[in-house]
Design a protein around this motif. Structure first.
Motif, PDB file in Angstrom:
ATOM      1  N   GLN A 140       0.845  -1.183   0.000  1.00 25.93           N
ATOM      2  CA  GLN A 140       0.000   0.000   0.000  1.00 25.93           C
ATOM      3  C   GLN A 140       0.884   1.237   0.000  1.00 25.93           C
ATOM      4  OE1 GLN A 140      -2.290   1.070   3.384  1.00 25.93           O
ATOM      5  NE2 GLN A 140      -0.521   1.273   4.677  1.00 25.93           N
ATOM      6  N   GLY A 141       0.309   2.341  -0.442  1.00 30.08           N
ATOM      7  CA  GLY A 141       1.041   3.598  -0.427  1.00 30.08           C
ATOM      8  C   GLY A 141       2.019   3.772  -1.569  1.00 30.08           C
ATOM      9  N   ILE A 142       1.996   2.860  -2.561  1.00 30.28           N
ATOM     10  CA  ILE A 142       2.873   2.997  -3.724  1.00 30.28           C
ATOM     11  C   ILE A 142       2.015   3.057  -4.980  1.00 30.28           C
ATOM     12  CG2 ILE A 142       4.843   1.871  -2.628  1.00 30.28           C
ATOM     13  CD1 ILE A 142       4.116  -0.683  -4.073  1.00 30.28           C
ATOM     14  N   ALA A 143       2.618   3.466  -6.085  1.00 29.18           N
ATOM     15  CA  ALA A 143       1.852   3.680  -7.309  1.00 29.18           C
ATOM     16  C   ALA A 143       1.283   2.382  -7.883  1.00 29.18           C
ATOM     17  CB  ALA A 143       2.729   4.372  -8.356  1.00 29.18           C
ATOM     18  N   VAL A 144       2.016   1.273  -7.764  1.00 34.77           N
ATOM     19  CA  VAL A 144       1.565  -0.007  -8.301  1.00 34.77           C
ATOM     20  C   VAL A 144       1.046  -0.866  -7.147  1.00 34.77           C
ATOM     21  CG1 VAL A 144       2.204  -2.080  -9.565  1.00 34.77           C
ATOM     22  CG2 VAL A 144       3.198   0.125 -10.206  1.00 34.77           C
ATOM     23  N   ASP A 145      -0.184  -1.357  -7.278  1.00 34.23           N
ATOM     24  CA  ASP A 145      -0.848  -2.100  -6.203  1.00 34.23           C
ATOM     25  C   ASP A 145      -1.179  -3.515  -6.680  1.00 34.23           C
ATOM     26  OD1 ASP A 145      -2.293  -2.918  -4.025  1.00 34.23           O
ATOM     27  OD2 ASP A 145      -4.095  -1.782  -4.541  1.00 34.23           O
ATOM     28  N   PRO A 146      -0.308  -4.523  -6.448  1.00 36.21           N
ATOM     29  CA  PRO A 146      -0.622  -5.904  -6.813  1.00 36.21           C
ATOM     30  C   PRO A 146      -1.611  -6.505  -5.803  1.00 36.21           C
ATOM     31  CG  PRO A 146       1.758  -5.526  -6.567  1.00 36.21           C
ATOM     32  CD  PRO A 146       1.056  -4.391  -5.923  1.00 36.21           C
ATOM     33  N   TRP A 147      -2.473  -7.419  -6.270  1.00 41.29           N
ATOM     34  CA  TRP A 147      -3.463  -8.021  -5.387  1.00 41.29           C
ATOM     35  C   TRP A 147      -3.825  -9.420  -5.866  1.00 41.29           C
ATOM     36  CZ3 TRP A 147      -7.782  -9.407  -8.051  1.00 41.29           C
ATOM     37  CH2 TRP A 147      -8.012  -8.747  -9.263  1.00 41.29           C
ATOM     38  N   ILE A 148      -4.430 -10.201  -4.951  1.00 41.39           N
ATOM     39  CA  ILE A 148      -4.946 -11.528  -5.264  1.00 41.39           C
ATOM     40  C   ILE A 148      -6.198 -11.737  -4.433  1.00 41.39           C
ATOM     41  CG2 ILE A 148      -3.507 -12.639  -3.505  1.00 41.39           C
ATOM     42  CD1 ILE A 148      -3.349 -15.069  -5.406  1.00 41.39           C
ATOM     43  N   SER A 149      -7.194 -12.457  -4.974  1.00 44.78           N
ATOM     44  CA  SER A 149      -8.460 -12.609  -4.266  1.00 44.78           C
ATOM     45  C   SER A 149      -8.979 -14.035  -4.369  1.00 44.78           C
ATOM     46  CB  SER A 149      -9.506 -11.643  -4.838  1.00 44.78           C
ATOM     47  OG  SER A 149      -9.875 -12.027  -6.148  1.00 44.78           O
ATOM     48  N   TYR A 150      -9.850 -14.368  -3.406  1.00 44.77           N
ATOM     49  CA  TYR A 150     -10.533 -15.663  -3.409  1.00 44.77           C
ATOM     50  C   TYR A 150     -11.952 -15.455  -2.903  1.00 44.77           C
ATOM     51  CZ  TYR A 150     -11.973 -20.395  -2.312  1.00 44.77           C
ATOM     52  OH  TYR A 150     -12.669 -21.572  -2.264  1.00 44.77           O
ATOM     53  N   GLY A 151     -12.914 -16.133  -3.537  1.00 46.31           N
ATOM     54  CA  GLY A 151     -14.295 -16.010  -3.100  1.00 46.31           C
ATOM     55  C   GLY A 151     -15.154 -17.140  -3.636  1.00 46.31           C
ATOM     56  N   VAL A 152     -16.442 -17.061  -3.341  1.00 50.43           N
ATOM     57  CA  VAL A 152     -17.438 -18.012  -3.839  1.00 50.43           C
ATOM     58  C   VAL A 152     -18.584 -17.188  -4.419  1.00 50.43           C
ATOM     59  CG1 VAL A 152     -16.817 -19.820  -2.205  1.00 50.43           C
ATOM     60  CG2 VAL A 152     -18.553 -18.124  -1.574  1.00 50.43           C
ATOM     61  N   GLY A 153     -19.500 -17.861  -5.150  1.00 52.19           N
ATOM     62  CA  GLY A 153     -20.571 -17.078  -5.749  1.00 52.19           C
ATOM     63  C   GLY A 153     -21.689 -17.917  -6.332  1.00 52.19           C
ATOM     64  N   TYR A 154     -22.709 -17.221  -6.801  1.00 51.63           N
ATOM     65  CA  TYR A 154     -23.876 -17.812  -7.461  1.00 51.63           C
ATOM     66  C   TYR A 154     -23.809 -17.467  -8.947  1.00 51.63           C
ATOM     67  CZ  TYR A 154     -28.608 -17.689  -9.403  1.00 51.63           C
ATOM     68  OH  TYR A 154     -29.699 -17.833 -10.223  1.00 51.63           O
ATOM     69  N   ARG A 155     -24.247 -18.412  -9.790  1.00 50.33           N
ATOM     70  CA  ARG A 155     -24.222 -18.189 -11.237  1.00 50.33           C
ATOM     71  C   ARG A 155     -25.526 -18.661 -11.877  1.00 50.33           C
ATOM     72  NH1 ARG A 155     -20.297 -17.053 -14.824  1.00 50.33           N
ATOM     73  NH2 ARG A 155     -18.737 -17.275 -13.158  1.00 50.33           N
ATOM     74  N   ARG A 156     -26.037 -17.817 -12.753  1.00 49.30           N
ATOM     75  CA  ARG A 156     -27.215 -18.171 -13.563  1.00 49.30           C
ATOM     76  C   ARG A 156     -26.825 -18.052 -15.027  1.00 49.30           C
ATOM     77  NH1 ARG A 156     -31.515 -15.711 -16.337  1.00 49.30           N
ATOM     78  NH2 ARG A 156     -33.529 -16.798 -16.128  1.00 49.30           N
ATOM     79  N   THR A 157     -26.911 -19.166 -15.738  1.00 48.06           N
ATOM     80  CA  THR A 157     -26.504 -19.206 -17.143  1.00 48.06           C
ATOM     81  C   THR A 157     -27.671 -19.679 -17.999  1.00 48.06           C
ATOM     82  OG1 THR A 157     -24.249 -19.753 -16.473  1.00 48.06           O
ATOM     83  CG2 THR A 157     -24.813 -20.086 -18.776  1.00 48.06           C
ATOM     84  N   VAL A 158     -27.873 -18.984 -19.112  1.00 47.45           N
ATOM     85  CA  VAL A 158     -28.933 -19.339 -20.063  1.00 47.45           C
ATOM     86  C   VAL A 158     -28.269 -19.711 -21.381  1.00 47.45           C
ATOM     87  CG1 VAL A 158     -30.997 -18.574 -21.274  1.00 47.45           C
ATOM     88  CG2 VAL A 158     -30.537 -17.755 -18.948  1.00 47.45           C
ATOM     89  N   PHE A 159     -28.552 -20.914 -21.848  1.00 48.39           N
ATOM     90  CA  PHE A 159     -28.051 -21.370 -23.149  1.00 48.39           C
ATOM     91  C   PHE A 159     -29.225 -21.411 -24.125  1.00 48.39           C
ATOM     92  CE2 PHE A 159     -25.164 -23.321 -20.057  1.00 48.39           C
ATOM     93  CZ  PHE A 159     -23.956 -22.880 -20.535  1.00 48.39           C
ATOM     94  N   THR A 160     -29.062 -20.739 -25.253  1.00 43.45           N
ATOM     95  CA  THR A 160     -30.104 -20.695 -26.276  1.00 43.45           C
ATOM     96  C   THR A 160     -29.638 -21.491 -27.487  1.00 43.45           C
ATOM     97  OG1 THR A 160     -30.771 -18.489 -25.543  1.00 43.45           O
ATOM     98  CG2 THR A 160     -31.505 -19.188 -27.728  1.00 43.45           C
ATOM     99  N   SER A 161     -30.463 -22.427 -27.905  1.00 44.66           N
ATOM    100  CA  SER A 161     -30.112 -23.272 -29.056  1.00 44.66           C
ATOM    101  C   SER A 161     -31.374 -23.578 -29.855  1.00 44.66           C
ATOM    102  CB  SER A 161     -29.457 -24.575 -28.587  1.00 44.66           C
ATOM    103  OG  SER A 161     -30.310 -25.268 -27.699  1.00 44.66           O
TER     104      SER A 161
END
Length: 266
Positions: A140-161
């Motif tokens: 923190q406090g510098i011009a370049v801020d590297p980061w890494i993240s981890y999480g979980v989530g919900y997904r809704r996907t629609v496939f049209t064919s």
């Protein structure tokens, strides 16, 4: 006897005069050795610099992102997603709150427009995901801020064919609801201004569709790989490091500077 006494008195006087000179020489040698040792150790050998201000705790952090998302895996057992759709444009946003100097609790969401696969010209798809996770910032406090993240989530996907019927070919939507069990992302932001940054990111989401149109099919793993650019906004002003006159300065130089200031005030 008088001659012997006189000789003894002269000898003791010479020794007494020699002792202060020897002590002065020894003190000068010790001072020179200490100065040489400080010079060899460098400017960082002195007083330790104070820690910089916390520029993340309590801050509201907002990022908008856009990029390309490529699905892989299957919709269900025996139904590979590559037979229906291919990658497409994705965009989204992240909203976080700083928990510490390096940790952020973040909610995210994105929307993906999936294009037709090579073997299905009339197919398409779209995917909406919402997630929650933690982001670890390397610095923190510098011009370049590297980061890494981890999480979980919900997904809704629609496939049209297309689907053949007596009236001809019609487009049919199949809706899948899934759980992203792992959402791993990494990237880096460059801040040309204290409140505004631009960066790049890459993200991998993996999970399984728990709800499928054909309930008789077995679930299987799916994934989305996304990469792109993002715009980061930190509305709260970032702190500045307070100046430290003696930071990184040897005790001898700091003492001389203090003495000079005191003499000037007197």
């Amino acid at each position: 006897m008088l001659g012997v006494a006189a000789a003894g008195w002269v000898l003791s006087a010479n020794q007494a005069l020699a002792q202060p000179a020897d002590q002065t020489t020894a003190a000068a040698e010790e001072t020179a050795a200490a100065e040489e040792e400080e010079e060899e150790a460098g400017p960082e050998a002195g007083v330790k610099r104070p820690a910089g201000p916390d520029e993340r705790s309590g801050h509201l952090l907002l990022q908008g992102r856009a990029g390309y998302s490529q699905p892989f895996g299957g919709m269900a057992a025996g139904q590979p997603v590559a037979d229906t759709v291919s990658g497409g444009f994705a965009f989204g946003t992240n909203l976080g709150i700083g928990l510490s100097r390096v940790t952020v609790l973040e909610a995210s969401g994105s929307y993906t427009l999936l294009s037709a696969a090579a073997g299905c010209s009339d197919c398409s798809g779209r995917s909406l995901d919402l997630g929650l996770g933690f982001v670890y910032h390397v610095a923190q406090g510098i011009a370049v801020d590297p980061w890494i993240s981890y999480g979980v989530g919900y997904r809704r996907t629609v496939f049209t064919s297309p689907e053949a019927s007596a009236a001809g070919s019609t487009a049919t939507d199949r809706v899948f609801h899934g759980l992203d069990v792992a959402r791993i992302a990494l990237g880096a932001d460059f801040y040309p201004a204290p409140i505004l940054g631009v960066g790049v990111f890459a993200e991998l989401d993996a999970g399984t569709y728990l709800s499928r149109p054909d309930e008789g099919s077995d679930p299987t793993a799916y994934g989305f790989f996304q990469f792109g650019v993002r715009l980061a906004l930190d509305p709260l002003p970032r702190g500045t490091r307070p100046p430290a006159a003696s930071a990184g300065t040897s005790p001898r130089i700091a003492a001389q500077a203090t003495g000079s200031q005191g003499a000037a005030r007197r």
